[in-house]
Design a protein around this motif. Structure first.
Motif, PDB file in Angstrom:
ATOM      1  N   HIS A 204       0.844  -1.182   0.000  1.00 46.05           N
ATOM      2  CA  HIS A 204       0.000   0.000   0.000  1.00 46.05           C
ATOM      3  C   HIS A 204       0.887   1.241   0.000  1.00 46.05           C
ATOM      4  N   LEU A 205       0.496   2.226  -0.785  1.00 49.79           N
ATOM      5  CA  LEU A 205       1.227   3.475  -0.898  1.00 49.79           C
ATOM      6  C   LEU A 205       0.334   4.615  -0.419  1.00 49.79           C
ATOM      7  N   ALA A 206       0.853   5.419   0.517  1.00 51.60           N
ATOM      8  CA  ALA A 206       0.099   6.554   1.053  1.00 51.60           C
ATOM      9  C   ALA A 206       0.401   7.798   0.222  1.00 51.60           C
TER      10      ALA A 206
ATOM     11  N   GLU B 287      -4.583  26.678  -7.999  1.00 49.59           N
ATOM     12  CA  GLU B 287      -5.841  26.940  -8.712  1.00 49.59           C
ATOM     13  C   GLU B 287      -5.602  27.886  -9.887  1.00 49.59           C
ATOM     14  N   GLU B 288      -4.787  28.890  -9.672  1.00 47.90           N
ATOM     15  CA  GLU B 288      -4.525  29.883 -10.716  1.00 47.90           C
ATOM     16  C   GLU B 288      -3.889  29.261 -11.945  1.00 47.90           C
ATOM     17  N   PHE B 289      -3.002  28.297 -11.729  1.00 46.03           N
ATOM     18  CA  PHE B 289      -2.331  27.641 -12.855  1.00 46.03           C
ATOM     19  C   PHE B 289      -3.031  26.349 -13.269  1.00 46.03           C
ATOM     20  N   GLY B 290      -4.081  25.976 -12.576  1.00 44.63           N
ATOM     21  CA  GLY B 290      -4.762  24.736 -12.900  1.00 44.63           C
ATOM     22  C   GLY B 290      -3.896  23.514 -12.655  1.00 44.63           C
ATOM     23  N   ALA B 291      -3.163  23.533 -11.537  1.00 41.02           N
ATOM     24  CA  ALA B 291      -2.197  22.467 -11.248  1.00 41.02           C
ATOM     25  C   ALA B 291      -2.707  21.561 -10.137  1.00 41.02           C
ATOM     26  N   ARG B 292      -2.317  20.317 -10.227  1.00 41.42           N
ATOM     27  CA  ARG B 292      -2.646  19.299  -9.225  1.00 41.42           C
ATOM     28  C   ARG B 292      -1.331  18.707  -8.724  1.00 41.42           C
ATOM     29  N   LEU B 293      -1.062  18.875  -7.426  1.00 38.89           N
ATOM     30  CA  LEU B 293       0.179  18.410  -6.818  1.00 38.89           C
ATOM     31  C   LEU B 293      -0.093  17.149  -6.008  1.00 38.89           C
ATOM     32  N   VAL B 294       0.596  16.063  -6.358  1.00 45.69           N
ATOM     33  CA  VAL B 294       0.443  14.777  -5.676  1.00 45.69           C
ATOM     34  C   VAL B 294       1.760  14.435  -4.996  1.00 45.69           C
ATOM     35  N   THR B 295       1.704  14.188  -3.701  1.00 47.79           N
ATOM     36  CA  THR B 295       2.877  13.752  -2.949  1.00 47.79           C
ATOM     37  C   THR B 295       2.589  12.382  -2.347  1.00 47.79           C
ATOM     38  N   TYR B 296       3.635  11.630  -2.052  1.00 50.02           N
ATOM     39  CA  TYR B 296       3.437  10.277  -1.514  1.00 50.02           C
ATOM     40  C   TYR B 296       4.599   9.908  -0.607  1.00 50.02           C
ATOM     41  N   ASP B 297       4.378   8.928   0.234  1.00 49.36           N
ATOM     42  CA  ASP B 297       5.407   8.405   1.134  1.00 49.36           C
ATOM     43  C   ASP B 297       6.202   7.324   0.417  1.00 49.36           C
ATOM     44  N   LEU B 298       7.509   7.448   0.446  1.00 48.23           N
ATOM     45  CA  LEU B 298       8.362   6.389  -0.083  1.00 48.23           C
ATOM     46  C   LEU B 298       8.171   5.112   0.740  1.00 48.23           C
ATOM     47  N   PRO B 299       8.502   3.944   0.205  1.00 43.63           N
ATOM     48  CA  PRO B 299       8.306   2.689   0.945  1.00 43.63           C
ATOM     49  C   PRO B 299       8.988   2.702   2.306  1.00 43.63           C
ATOM     50  N   GLY B 300       8.214   2.387   3.354  1.00 42.01           N
ATOM     51  CA  GLY B 300       8.737   2.366   4.715  1.00 42.01           C
ATOM     52  C   GLY B 300       8.642   3.694   5.434  1.00 42.01           C
ATOM     53  N   PHE B 301       8.336   4.778   4.719  1.00 46.35           N
ATOM     54  CA  PHE B 301       8.173   6.088   5.320  1.00 46.35           C
ATOM     55  C   PHE B 301       6.684   6.355   5.537  1.00 46.35           C
ATOM     56  N   GLY B 302       6.380   7.177   6.551  1.00 50.61           N
ATOM     57  CA  GLY B 302       4.998   7.571   6.767  1.00 50.61           C
ATOM     58  C   GLY B 302       4.083   6.366   6.906  1.00 50.61           C
TER      59      GLY B 302
ATOM     60  N   SER C  67       3.288   4.351   4.171  1.00 51.12           N
ATOM     61  CA  SER C  67       3.513   3.420   3.060  1.00 51.12           C
ATOM     62  C   SER C  67       4.180   2.152   3.559  1.00 51.12           C
ATOM     63  N   ASP C  68       3.757   1.027   3.000  1.00 51.49           N
ATOM     64  CA  ASP C  68       4.369  -0.248   3.376  1.00 51.49           C
ATOM     65  C   ASP C  68       5.810  -0.316   2.880  1.00 51.49           C
ATOM     66  N   PRO C  69       6.679  -0.991   3.613  1.00 49.48           N
ATOM     67  CA  PRO C  69       8.077  -1.124   3.159  1.00 49.48           C
ATOM     68  C   PRO C  69       8.190  -2.033   1.942  1.00 49.48           C
ATOM     69  N   HIS C  70       9.276  -1.853   1.214  1.00 51.53           N
ATOM     70  CA  HIS C  70       9.584  -2.686   0.053  1.00 51.53           C
ATOM     71  C   HIS C  70      10.864  -3.445   0.373  1.00 51.53           C
ATOM     72  N   PRO C  71      10.836  -4.780   0.426  1.00 51.75           N
ATOM     73  CA  PRO C  71      12.010  -5.529   0.876  1.00 51.75           C
ATOM     74  C   PRO C  71      13.221  -5.407  -0.043  1.00 51.75           C
ATOM     75  N   GLY C  72      13.006  -5.149  -1.323  1.00 51.62           N
ATOM     76  CA  GLY C  72      14.140  -5.074  -2.238  1.00 51.62           C
ATOM     77  C   GLY C  72      14.066  -3.873  -3.142  1.00 51.62           C
ATOM     78  N   ARG C  73      13.762  -2.727  -2.592  1.00 54.62           N
ATOM     79  CA  ARG C  73      13.530  -1.562  -3.437  1.00 54.62           C
ATOM     80  C   ARG C  73      14.821  -1.009  -4.010  1.00 54.62           C
ATOM     81  N   ASN C  74      14.692  -0.403  -5.176  1.00 49.48           N
ATOM     82  CA  ASN C  74      15.775   0.288  -5.848  1.00 49.48           C
ATOM     83  C   ASN C  74      15.161   1.432  -6.648  1.00 49.48           C
ATOM     84  N   LEU C  75      15.946   2.099  -7.462  1.00 51.85           N
ATOM     85  CA  LEU C  75      15.423   3.237  -8.201  1.00 51.85           C
ATOM     86  C   LEU C  75      14.500   2.805  -9.340  1.00 51.85           C
ATOM     87  N   ASN C  76      14.659   1.598  -9.830  1.00 54.73           N
ATOM     88  CA  ASN C  76      13.738   1.099 -10.847  1.00 54.73           C
ATOM     89  C   ASN C  76      12.350   0.886 -10.241  1.00 54.73           C
TER      90      ASN C  76
END
Length: 537
Positions: free
Chosen positions: A178-180, A218-233, A235-244
């Motif tokens: 799960h990703l927050a 709102e002025e620029f019509g932009a939508r900003l999405v942020t998320y917790d990396l695996p194991g942070f906040g 979000s569930d941890p990823h046992p073998g995470r890398n940049l891919n």
């Protein structure tokens, strides 16, 4: 025998002690010989039995203490030399013992693993003895780092982080994790531009672009999405995470939130490496990149010696040591993290992250607004209380990323015949570029001591299509955080003139008001014509 019986106890003591050669202050070297029948016992700095000469001053307590200390040190030195000699004699031939034979192979393996450090030693030094000293010094340094800086006040040490109850939105990834995430700005249906921002080290989804106003989005019509990396906040941890896998998480996030078109990726500080991974692994889904002092691998083989020197010189000693530990001894990082930001107590960014800060950064970090944001963001980052994701993040920064920054934009290699090769020597035709060809904007503070300008110089050399915006007198935090005018400049650079959000598309069953009015007027005119025809008939 009779003579011995007639000796006084003073004479008997003198025969046992003898002349030690010790001369206390006030006793001359050429002192007069002892009178007949008086034994020289060197007590109180005079002959025993003699009266103290007038004008003589007894030795003070300071001189006595100094003499005692010198004598003690000399005895300890002699004792140490004796113990060393005994140990050397006892260990003679120990290399043939059973214990030595069992330890020989592990010791050889450890020495081979640490042999890379011998290149830093002078040629006339014994690696074994030198690295014993280095290990001792490193141990002391680790103790100092573990104890923390001395400028932390007792109030800060007693202050505890408040971790709020879980409240994040989450979705399930294809692998079951799960990703927050968190959204700001306009909705997906009305967004002209979608931005996804992976956070930096010791941060969370709550960061995004700190202090950005919803009215600006709102002025620029932009939508900003942020998320917790695996194991942070949350979000569930990823046992073998890398940049891919980080790039794939970003892709799944965009699909789950209904980002049908391309999105912009925002990379700040340590989050820059996750933004680079998106440009490398999912370039077809990225519209552009906004980078703010993006971190690069300080051990990258393509970085010149001058770039490395400029980068390392701007860092504090503690930060250098943290990078070295992440590179060589990552297991030790867990101890530091547990004693600092994972201790449940509140601390300052420059202490926990080992930062050197410029004038503007210090002024910003001392403000109440930034401190409130920092406390909330750190508390969310360490919610799970596990040091593993932080160690993984630190190790990824200084390890092989799986790609080079030069792989993001490359000149296309074409098979040329002899005629084309000769023609290319006399023509200046531009070669075709492949990889990510969208806009890349990098903002770099020239007074940044966390990610020095030399890192951006290296990035600009590796990614020739990037546009670098140099910010005089700005630091690592001062331009990116809590600066309304700066945020407006950034959005104007990326998106041009603000056009507001997109109007929602009308459904097929609904009729636009203007078209409905025209239809009603036509029907009324047709009814009038029909009535006129009936009357004439």
């Amino acid at each position: 025998m009779a003579a011995a019986k007639t000796m006084t106890w003073h004479e008997e003591l003198a025969t046992l002690v003898g002349d030690t050669g010790v001369r206390l202050p006030g006793v001359g070297v050429d002192a007069a010989p002892a009178p007949a029948g008086v034994n020289r016992a060197a007590v109180g700095g005079r002959w025993y039995g003699e009266e103290e000469e007038e004008g003589k001053v007894e030795e003070g307590w300071a001189q006595q203490a100094r003499g005692f200390a010198e004598s003690t040190a000399e005895m300890l030195r002699e004792l140490g030399l004796g113990v060393w000699d005994v140990a050397a004699q006892s260990l003679a031939g120990a290399e043939d013992s059973e214990l030595a034979r069992r330890l020989r192979r592990p010791a050889a393996a450890a020495g081979k693993r640490l042999s890379f450090m011998n290149e830093y030693l002078p040629e006339d030094r014994d690696p074994v003895r030198c690295w014993l000293v280095v290990a001792a010094v490193a141990f002391v340094a680790l103790l100092v780092l573990g104890a923390g800086t001395g400028d932390e006040t007792p109030v800060e040490q007693l202050r505890k982080l408040y971790i709020s109850p879980p409240n994040a939105k989450r979705f399930q990834l294809p692998d079951g994790r799960h990703l927050a995430y968190e959204e700001k700005g306009v909705s997906a249906e009305r967004a002209r531009f979608s931005l996804i921002a992976p956070h930096s080290f010791l941060s969370s989804r709550l960061a995004g672009i700190p202090g950005i106003n919803t009215s600006l989005l709102e002025e620029f019509g932009a939508r900003l999405v942020t998320y917790d990396l695996p194991g942070f906040g949350e979000s569930d941890p990823h046992p073998g995470r890398n940049l891919n896998s980080s790039a794939l998480d970003m892709l799944h996030l965009a699909d789950a939130l209904g980002v049908a078109d391309k999105f912009w990726v925002v990379g700040y500080s340590g989050g820059g490496m996750h933004a680079w991974s998106a440009l490398r692994y999912i370039p077809d889904r990225v519209a552009g990149a906004a980078m703010f002092a993006p971190m690069a691998n300080p051990y990258d083989s393509k970085m010149t010696k001058d770039e490395k020197r400029k980068t390392w010189d701007r860092w504090s000693t503690k930060r250098k040591l943290m990078h070295i530990l992440a590179r060589r001894f990552p297991s030790l990082l867990r101890l530091f993290y547990l004693r600092s930001f994972l201790s449940g107590k509140q601390g300052q960014p420059e202490s926990w992250l080992s930062l050197s800060l410029g004038k503007k950064d210090k002024a910003l970090l001392e403000g109440a607004m930034f401190n409130a944001f920092w406390e909330k963001d750190v508390a969310e980052s360490v919610r799970q209380g596990d040091a593993k994701p932080f160690v993984e993040e630190a190790v990824m920064q200084v390890s092989d990323w799986g790609f080079s920054l030069s792989d993001i934009q490359m000149q296309k290699k074409e098979d040329q015949g002899l005629f084309e090769l000769i023609k290319s020597l006399f023509s200046q035709a531009e070669r075709e570029w492949v990889g990510f060809l969208g806009p890349i904007h990098i903002w770099q503070g020239m007074d940044d001591r966390v990610v020095p300008p030399s890192v951006t110089e290296y990035v600009r050399r590796m990614v020739p299509g990037a546009t670098v915006h140099k910010l005089l007198d700005e630091g690592h935090f001062s331009y990116f955080c809590f600066c309304d005018e700066c945020h407006r400049q950034i959005f104007s650079t990326l998106f041009g003139i603000p056009q507001g959000p997109i109007s929602p598309v009308q459904e097929s069953g609904e009729v636009a008001p203007e078209f409905a009015e025209e239809t009603t007027a036509s029907e009324e005119f047709a009814e009038q014509e029909q009535d006129t025809s009936e009357c004439l008939a």
